[in-house]
Design a protein around this motif. Structure first.
Motif, PDB file in Angstrom:
ATOM      1  N   TRP A  51      28.035 -70.642 -70.659  1.00 49.63           N
ATOM      2  CA  TRP A  51      28.379 -69.331 -71.208  1.00 49.63           C
ATOM      3  C   TRP A  51      28.110 -68.234 -70.193  1.00 49.63           C
ATOM      4  O   TRP A  51      27.277 -68.385 -69.306  1.00 49.63           O
ATOM      5  N   LYS A  52      28.817 -67.131 -70.358  1.00 46.07           N
ATOM      6  CA  LYS A  52      28.575 -65.943 -69.527  1.00 46.07           C
ATOM      7  C   LYS A  52      28.836 -64.703 -70.378  1.00 46.07           C
ATOM      8  O   LYS A  52      29.850 -64.599 -71.063  1.00 46.07           O
ATOM      9  N   PHE A  54      24.290 -65.549 -67.362  1.00 43.88           N
ATOM     10  CA  PHE A  54      24.968 -66.804 -67.670  1.00 43.88           C
ATOM     11  C   PHE A  54      23.944 -67.900 -67.911  1.00 43.88           C
ATOM     12  O   PHE A  54      22.772 -67.785 -67.533  1.00 43.88           O
ATOM     13  N   GLY A  55      24.419 -68.978 -68.567  1.00 49.65           N
ATOM     14  CA  GLY A  55      23.525 -70.085 -68.860  1.00 49.65           C
ATOM     15  C   GLY A  55      24.248 -71.218 -69.549  1.00 49.65           C
ATOM     16  O   GLY A  55      25.465 -71.364 -69.405  1.00 49.65           O
ATOM     17  N   GLU A  72      19.981 -71.379 -73.032  1.00 47.88           N
ATOM     18  CA  GLU A  72      19.197 -71.185 -71.806  1.00 47.88           C
ATOM     19  C   GLU A  72      19.880 -70.171 -70.908  1.00 47.88           C
ATOM     20  O   GLU A  72      21.116 -70.149 -70.802  1.00 47.88           O
ATOM     21  N   VAL A  73      19.076 -69.335 -70.259  1.00 48.15           N
ATOM     22  CA  VAL A  73      19.555 -68.360 -69.275  1.00 48.15           C
ATOM     23  C   VAL A  73      19.263 -68.913 -67.891  1.00 48.15           C
ATOM     24  O   VAL A  73      18.121 -69.266 -67.583  1.00 48.15           O
ATOM     25  N   ILE A 123      32.528 -63.310 -74.864  1.00 49.10           N
ATOM     26  CA  ILE A 123      31.648 -64.309 -74.258  1.00 49.10           C
ATOM     27  C   ILE A 123      32.540 -65.336 -73.561  1.00 49.10           C
ATOM     28  O   ILE A 123      33.445 -65.892 -74.182  1.00 49.10           O
ATOM     29  N   GLU A 124      32.293 -65.556 -72.294  1.00 47.50           N
ATOM     30  CA  GLU A 124      33.069 -66.539 -71.531  1.00 47.50           C
ATOM     31  C   GLU A 124      32.447 -67.921 -71.696  1.00 47.50           C
ATOM     32  O   GLU A 124      31.238 -68.082 -71.574  1.00 47.50           O
ATOM     33  N   LEU A 125      33.282 -68.912 -71.973  1.00 41.32           N
ATOM     34  CA  LEU A 125      32.805 -70.270 -72.221  1.00 41.32           C
ATOM     35  C   LEU A 125      33.568 -71.287 -71.389  1.00 41.32           C
ATOM     36  O   LEU A 125      34.740 -71.108 -71.091  1.00 41.32           O
ATOM     37  N   LYS A 126      32.874 -72.376 -71.052  1.00 41.28           N
ATOM     38  CA  LYS A 126      33.502 -73.562 -70.489  1.00 41.28           C
ATOM     39  C   LYS A 126      32.761 -74.772 -71.038  1.00 41.28           C
ATOM     40  O   LYS A 126      31.530 -74.807 -71.036  1.00 41.28           O
TER      41      LYS A 126
END
Length: 222
Positions: free
Chosen positions: A56-57, A66-67, A96-97, A211-214
Protein backbone atom coordinates in the motif's frame (compact mmCIF):
# COMPACT_ATOMS: atom_id res chain seq x y z
CA UNK A 1 1.14 35.40 -30.44
CA UNK A 2 1.52 32.13 -32.29
CA UNK A 3 4.34 31.06 -29.97
CA UNK A 4 2.25 31.93 -26.89
CA UNK A 5 -0.62 29.83 -28.22
CA UNK A 6 1.72 26.91 -28.85
CA UNK A 7 3.15 27.19 -25.34
CA UNK A 8 -0.33 27.16 -23.82
CA UNK A 9 -1.27 24.18 -26.01
CA UNK A 10 1.87 22.31 -24.90
CA UNK A 11 1.16 22.93 -21.22
CA UNK A 12 -2.44 21.77 -21.67
CA UNK A 13 -1.29 18.64 -23.48
CA UNK A 14 1.17 17.77 -20.72
CA UNK A 15 -1.51 18.33 -18.10
CA UNK A 16 -3.93 16.11 -19.98
CA UNK A 17 -1.29 13.39 -20.24
CA UNK A 18 -0.68 13.51 -16.49
CA UNK A 19 -4.41 13.30 -15.74
CA UNK A 20 -4.80 10.42 -18.19
CA UNK A 21 -1.91 8.56 -16.57
CA UNK A 22 -3.45 9.06 -13.13
CA UNK A 23 -6.91 7.99 -14.28
CA UNK A 24 -5.50 4.80 -15.81
CA UNK A 25 -4.87 3.53 -12.26
CA UNK A 26 -8.26 4.52 -10.90
CA UNK A 27 -10.42 1.59 -9.89
CA UNK A 28 -14.09 1.32 -10.73
CA UNK A 29 -16.04 1.08 -7.46
CA UNK A 30 -19.68 -0.02 -7.39
CA UNK A 31 -22.14 -1.69 -5.04
CA UNK A 32 -21.35 -5.23 -3.88
CA UNK A 33 -22.28 -8.00 -6.32
CA UNK A 34 -23.13 -11.69 -6.17
CA UNK A 35 -20.09 -13.83 -5.40
CA UNK A 36 -18.86 -16.12 -8.20
CA UNK A 37 -19.20 -19.90 -7.89
CA UNK A 38 -16.74 -22.36 -9.49
CA UNK A 39 -17.50 -25.19 -11.85
CA UNK A 40 -17.20 -28.66 -10.35
CA UNK A 41 -14.00 -29.37 -12.31
CA UNK A 42 -12.17 -26.23 -11.14
CA UNK A 43 -8.86 -26.76 -9.37
CA UNK A 44 -8.66 -25.39 -5.83
CA UNK A 45 -5.53 -23.54 -4.69
CA UNK A 46 -4.79 -22.62 -1.08
CA UNK A 47 -3.10 -19.26 -0.44
CA UNK A 48 0.42 -19.32 1.00
CA UNK A 49 0.05 -16.45 3.46
CA UNK A 50 3.78 -16.19 4.25
CA UNK A 51 4.57 -15.62 0.56
CA UNK A 52 1.62 -13.33 -0.28
CA UNK A 53 1.31 -9.62 0.40
CA UNK A 54 -0.62 -6.43 -0.22
CA UNK A 55 1.56 -3.38 -0.82
CA UNK A 56 0.00 0.00 0.00
CA UNK A 57 0.95 3.64 -0.45
CA UNK A 58 -0.78 6.73 0.92
CA UNK A 59 0.03 10.37 0.28
CA UNK A 60 -0.51 13.92 1.50
CA UNK A 61 0.97 17.30 0.49
CA UNK A 62 3.95 16.74 2.81
CA UNK A 63 4.90 13.37 1.27
CA UNK A 64 4.01 9.68 1.11
CA UNK A 65 4.10 6.60 3.29
CA UNK A 66 4.10 2.99 2.18
CA UNK A 67 4.04 -0.49 3.62
CA UNK A 68 2.38 -3.89 3.56
CA UNK A 69 -0.64 -5.83 4.84
CA UNK A 70 -0.73 -9.63 5.17
CA UNK A 71 -3.36 -12.10 4.07
CA UNK A 72 -4.85 -14.23 6.83
CA UNK A 73 -6.10 -17.03 4.56
CA UNK A 74 -7.56 -17.62 1.14
CA UNK A 75 -8.58 -19.99 -1.63
CA UNK A 76 -8.68 -19.57 -5.39
CA UNK A 77 -10.52 -21.83 -7.83
CA UNK A 78 -9.06 -21.98 -11.35
CA UNK A 79 -10.12 -23.78 -14.53
CA UNK A 80 -7.92 -23.79 -17.65
CA UNK A 81 -5.87 -20.86 -16.33
CA UNK A 82 -8.99 -18.77 -15.72
CA UNK A 83 -10.14 -17.64 -12.27
CA UNK A 84 -13.52 -19.12 -11.40
CA UNK A 85 -13.93 -17.87 -7.84
CA UNK A 86 -12.01 -17.09 -4.70
CA UNK A 87 -12.12 -15.60 -1.22
CA UNK A 88 -9.29 -13.93 0.69
CA UNK A 89 -9.23 -12.76 4.31
CA UNK A 90 -7.04 -9.74 5.06
CA UNK A 91 -5.29 -9.41 8.43
CA UNK A 92 -5.81 -5.71 9.17
CA UNK A 93 -3.85 -6.05 12.42
CA UNK A 94 -0.74 -6.69 10.30
CA UNK A 95 -0.60 -3.19 8.76
CA UNK A 96 3.07 -2.25 8.58
CA UNK A 97 4.83 0.99 7.63
CA UNK A 98 8.06 0.37 5.72
CA UNK A 99 9.40 3.89 5.12
CA UNK A 100 9.85 4.83 8.79
CA UNK A 101 11.76 3.41 11.73
CA UNK A 102 11.59 3.47 15.51
CA UNK A 103 9.04 5.64 17.28
CA UNK A 104 7.81 7.29 14.06
CA UNK A 105 7.08 3.88 12.53
CA UNK A 106 5.27 2.67 15.67
CA UNK A 107 3.28 5.91 15.92
CA UNK A 108 2.00 5.79 12.34
CA UNK A 109 1.18 2.08 12.57
CA UNK A 110 -0.83 2.75 15.74
CA UNK A 111 -2.65 5.60 14.01
CA UNK A 112 -3.54 3.49 10.97
CA UNK A 113 -4.65 0.56 13.13
CA UNK A 114 -6.55 2.77 15.56
CA UNK A 115 -4.74 1.35 18.56
CA UNK A 116 -3.67 4.80 19.81
CA UNK A 117 -6.04 6.40 22.33
CA UNK A 118 -8.39 8.90 20.69
CA UNK A 119 -7.50 7.71 17.19
CA UNK A 120 -9.53 4.50 17.16
CA UNK A 121 -11.73 5.34 14.17
CA UNK A 122 -9.41 7.65 12.22
CA UNK A 123 -8.43 4.90 9.78
CA UNK A 124 -9.09 1.15 10.15
CA UNK A 125 -10.01 0.50 13.81
CA UNK A 126 -8.59 -3.02 13.87
CA UNK A 127 -9.87 -3.72 17.38
CA UNK A 128 -13.41 -3.54 16.01
CA UNK A 129 -12.66 -4.69 12.46
CA UNK A 130 -9.59 -6.98 12.63
CA UNK A 131 -10.29 -8.70 9.32
CA UNK A 132 -11.03 -7.46 5.81
CA UNK A 133 -12.08 -9.64 2.90
CA UNK A 134 -12.09 -9.89 -0.88
CA UNK A 135 -14.60 -12.13 -2.67
CA UNK A 136 -14.26 -12.74 -6.41
CA UNK A 137 -17.40 -11.84 -8.36
CA UNK A 138 -16.11 -12.24 -11.91
CA UNK A 139 -13.32 -11.96 -14.46
CA UNK A 140 -13.40 -10.11 -17.79
CA UNK A 141 -10.92 -9.02 -20.46
CA UNK A 142 -10.50 -5.36 -21.38
CA UNK A 143 -9.90 -3.87 -24.84
CA UNK A 144 -6.14 -4.34 -24.44
CA UNK A 145 -6.51 -8.03 -23.59
CA UNK A 146 -5.76 -7.58 -19.88
CA UNK A 147 -7.46 -9.83 -17.33
CA UNK A 148 -9.72 -7.70 -15.13
CA UNK A 149 -10.58 -9.16 -11.72
CA UNK A 150 -13.76 -7.97 -9.98
CA UNK A 151 -14.63 -8.64 -6.38
CA UNK A 152 -16.28 -7.36 -3.22
CA UNK A 153 -13.78 -5.65 -0.93
CA UNK A 154 -14.96 -5.51 2.69
CA UNK A 155 -13.32 -3.06 5.12
CA UNK A 156 -14.66 -1.54 8.35
CA UNK A 157 -17.97 -3.33 7.91
CA UNK A 158 -18.60 -1.87 4.45
CA UNK A 159 -18.48 -3.76 1.17
CA UNK A 160 -17.95 -2.39 -2.34
CA UNK A 161 -17.15 -4.04 -5.66
CA UNK A 162 -13.87 -3.10 -7.34
CA UNK A 163 -12.24 -4.09 -10.63
CA UNK A 164 -8.50 -4.05 -11.37
CA UNK A 165 -6.02 -5.68 -13.82
CA UNK A 166 -4.23 -8.89 -12.86
CA UNK A 167 -2.05 -11.60 -14.36
CA UNK A 168 -2.16 -15.30 -13.50
CA UNK A 169 0.71 -17.76 -13.85
CA UNK A 170 1.01 -21.42 -12.92
CA UNK A 171 4.08 -23.62 -12.51
CA UNK A 172 3.34 -27.20 -11.57
CA UNK A 173 1.36 -27.08 -8.33
CA UNK A 174 2.15 -23.41 -7.75
CA UNK A 175 0.08 -20.38 -8.75
CA UNK A 176 0.84 -16.66 -8.65
CA UNK A 177 -1.78 -13.94 -8.98
CA UNK A 178 -0.29 -10.46 -9.42
CA UNK A 179 -2.19 -7.22 -9.79
CA UNK A 180 -1.03 -4.08 -11.51
CA UNK A 181 -0.86 -1.03 -9.26
CA UNK A 182 -4.33 0.42 -8.73
CA UNK A 183 -6.05 2.97 -6.51
CA UNK A 184 -9.10 2.79 -4.28
CA UNK A 185 -10.98 5.71 -2.72
CA UNK A 186 -10.79 5.03 1.02
CA UNK A 187 -13.87 7.15 1.78
CA UNK A 188 -16.04 4.50 0.07
CA UNK A 189 -15.26 2.38 3.15
CA UNK A 190 -15.78 5.26 5.64
CA UNK A 191 -12.05 5.81 6.14
CA UNK A 192 -12.59 9.57 6.28
CA UNK A 193 -9.76 10.96 8.42
CA UNK A 194 -8.46 14.27 6.98
CA UNK A 195 -10.29 13.77 3.68
CA UNK A 196 -10.84 17.11 1.94
CA UNK A 197 -13.83 15.67 0.09
CA UNK A 198 -15.49 14.88 3.42
CA UNK A 199 -14.17 17.85 5.42
CA UNK A 200 -13.94 21.00 3.32
CA UNK A 201 -11.84 23.28 5.55
CA UNK A 202 -8.52 21.44 5.88
CA UNK A 203 -6.30 23.72 3.79
CA UNK A 204 -3.13 21.73 3.05
CA UNK A 205 -3.60 19.52 6.14
CA UNK A 206 -5.38 16.75 4.27
CA UNK A 207 -4.59 13.14 3.38
CA UNK A 208 -5.40 12.07 -0.17
CA UNK A 209 -8.46 9.86 -0.53
CA UNK A 210 -6.67 7.46 -2.90
CA UNK A 211 -4.76 4.51 -1.48
CA UNK A 212 -2.43 2.85 -3.98
CA UNK A 213 -2.40 -0.95 -3.85
CA UNK A 214 -0.55 -3.85 -5.43
CA UNK A 215 -1.42 -7.45 -4.62
CA UNK A 216 0.72 -10.58 -4.96
CA UNK A 217 -0.94 -13.88 -4.06
CA UNK A 218 1.03 -17.13 -3.99
CA UNK A 219 -0.98 -20.34 -3.77
CA UNK A 220 -0.56 -24.11 -4.06
CA UNK A 221 -2.87 -26.86 -5.30
CA UNK A 222 -5.01 -28.17 -2.47
Amino acid sequence: MKRSFLNIFAVAAIGLAVVSCKNSNETKTTEAEVVATPEATAQKYTVLTDASTIEWKGSKPAGTHFGTINLESGVLNVLENEIQSGTFLIDMTSIEVNDLEGDKKASLEAHLKGTAEGQEDHFFNVAKFPTGAFEVTGVTTDAEGKMMLSGNLALKGKKNNITFPVSLTTNGDDLTLTSETFNIDRTKWSVNYSSKTVFGDLGDKFVNDEIELKIVVKAKKA
